[in-house]
Design a protein around this motif. Sequence first.
Motif, PDB file in Angstrom:
ATOM      1  N   ASP A  54       5.948   2.352   7.087  1.00 56.67           N
ATOM      2  CA  ASP A  54       6.715   3.595   7.114  1.00 56.67           C
ATOM      3  C   ASP A  54       6.006   4.616   8.001  1.00 56.67           C
ATOM      4  OD1 ASP A  54       8.782   5.355   6.377  1.00 56.67           O
ATOM      5  OD2 ASP A  54       7.517   6.259   4.845  1.00 56.67           O
ATOM      6  N   TRP A  55       6.776   5.322   8.814  1.00 55.21           N
ATOM      7  CA  TRP A  55       6.207   6.326   9.725  1.00 55.21           C
ATOM      8  C   TRP A  55       5.572   7.476   8.942  1.00 55.21           C
ATOM      9  CZ3 TRP A  55       7.745   7.249  15.268  1.00 55.21           C
ATOM     10  CH2 TRP A  55       7.259   8.449  15.764  1.00 55.21           C
ATOM     11  N   MET A  56       6.306   7.999   7.953  1.00 57.31           N
ATOM     12  CA  MET A  56       5.859   9.185   7.216  1.00 57.31           C
ATOM     13  C   MET A  56       5.083   8.761   5.970  1.00 57.31           C
ATOM     14  SD  MET A  56       6.951  11.654   9.068  1.00 57.31           S
ATOM     15  CE  MET A  56       6.865  13.096   8.009  1.00 57.31           C
ATOM     16  N   LEU A  57       3.761   8.852   6.038  1.00 63.30           N
ATOM     17  CA  LEU A  57       2.896   8.490   4.921  1.00 63.30           C
ATOM     18  C   LEU A  57       1.968   9.655   4.593  1.00 63.30           C
ATOM     19  CD1 LEU A  57       1.700   4.911   5.994  1.00 63.30           C
ATOM     20  CD2 LEU A  57       3.322   5.432   4.169  1.00 63.30           C
ATOM     21  N   PRO A  58       1.580   9.796   3.319  1.00 69.07           N
ATOM     22  CA  PRO A  58       0.570  10.809   2.992  1.00 69.07           C
ATOM     23  C   PRO A  58      -0.791  10.385   3.555  1.00 69.07           C
ATOM     24  CG  PRO A  58       1.106   9.464   1.056  1.00 69.07           C
ATOM     25  CD  PRO A  58       2.066   9.065   2.141  1.00 69.07           C
ATOM     26  N   GLY A  59      -1.614  11.358   3.881  1.00 72.59           N
ATOM     27  CA  GLY A  59      -2.921  11.035   4.450  1.00 72.59           C
ATOM     28  C   GLY A  59      -2.765  10.599   5.890  1.00 72.59           C
ATOM     29  N   VAL A  60      -3.333   9.451   6.218  1.00 69.75           N
ATOM     30  CA  VAL A  60      -3.227   8.909   7.574  1.00 69.75           C
ATOM     31  C   VAL A  60      -1.773   8.516   7.831  1.00 69.75           C
ATOM     32  CG1 VAL A  60      -4.024   7.138   9.176  1.00 69.75           C
ATOM     33  CG2 VAL A  60      -5.593   8.054   7.461  1.00 69.75           C
ATOM     34  N   SER A  61      -1.172   9.027   8.886  1.00 75.12           N
ATOM     35  CA  SER A  61       0.245   8.768   9.164  1.00 75.12           C
ATOM     36  C   SER A  61       0.483   7.320   9.572  1.00 75.12           C
ATOM     37  CB  SER A  61       0.725   9.683  10.298  1.00 75.12           C
ATOM     38  OG  SER A  61       0.134   9.292  11.526  1.00 75.12           O
ATOM     39  N   ALA A 112       0.866  -1.179   0.000  1.00 75.55           N
ATOM     40  CA  ALA A 112       0.000   0.000   0.000  1.00 75.55           C
ATOM     41  C   ALA A 112       0.900   1.224   0.000  1.00 75.55           C
ATOM     42  CB  ALA A 112      -0.918  -0.003   1.224  1.00 75.55           C
ATOM     43  N   GLU A 113       0.384   2.328  -0.564  1.00 77.24           N
ATOM     44  CA  GLU A 113       1.212   3.523  -0.739  1.00 77.24           C
ATOM     45  C   GLU A 113       0.845   4.657   0.204  1.00 77.24           C
ATOM     46  OE1 GLU A 113       1.353   4.614  -4.859  1.00 77.24           O
ATOM     47  OE2 GLU A 113       1.575   2.516  -5.521  1.00 77.24           O
ATOM     48  N   ASP A 114      -0.273   4.539   0.914  1.00 73.91           N
ATOM     49  CA  ASP A 114      -0.632   5.568   1.892  1.00 73.91           C
ATOM     50  C   ASP A 114      -1.440   4.915   3.010  1.00 73.91           C
ATOM     51  OD1 ASP A 114      -3.523   5.604   1.226  1.00 73.91           O
ATOM     52  OD2 ASP A 114      -2.875   6.578  -0.622  1.00 73.91           O
ATOM     53  N   GLY A 115      -1.703   5.697   4.055  1.00 71.32           N
ATOM     54  CA  GLY A 115      -2.350   5.152   5.233  1.00 71.32           C
ATOM     55  C   GLY A 115      -3.765   4.676   4.990  1.00 71.32           C
TER      56      GLY A 115
END
Length: 229
Positions: free
Chosen positions: A56-63, A35-38
């Motif tokens: 990953d800690w830093m994701l676009p949308g939902v962290s 998956a590419e975002d939260g």
Amino acid sequence: MSVDAPSVLVIEDEPAQREVLIYNLEAEGYGVSHAEDGDEALVVVEEAQPDLIILDWMLPGVSGIEVCRRLKAGSQTRSIPIIMLTARGEETDRVRGLETGADDYVVKPYSVNELMARVRTQLRRVRPSTVGQRIEFANIVLDAETHRVTRGETEIKLGPTEFRLLATFLEKPGRVWSREQLLDRVWGRDIYVDTRTVDVHIGRLRKALCRDGGDDPIRTVRGAGYALG
């Protein structure tokens, strides 16, 4: 990938990092989804129910930290191990990640070999039969390395499907598995098998385990599925 290989979900928005992870995990024999975002991650976890998550800690949308918090709060997802990846190396950040429920924490840039070792460590805890370990419940012992099963002093002869079924039950005694979940875990997601086939193999497993007497250790839960114990 073997049918009962562990499944790993990679949640990483950087394409280069994501591809490196997928390549190395597949090389280890794991089934990999990503998956590419939260927001996408939460949907994929619900659908795929992976054995382990690399997040990953830093994701676009939902962290990533919020994804971790939600998964660890959910009754169906709290037991999935989460390895958190982050460029944040401060002790306070590591503590925050672990307090949110992450099972391990790896700071970027990281060694791929070290990360794979940490993946194996976490999978050993939740899927011991896939890493050649000996697992027990009551008087039933399954040795994944030698592919032998005993109940008490008696060796139990099982076919490969019944062996995988028993390994699944032994990894989480008491958990109720639906027929569909057992089909995904034992036969694989890409193979069409009628759900009644599960009942046939459960019957064979029961017969083998009770051949020399003793109570039936497999419980039928009406309308839900099967459980061990």
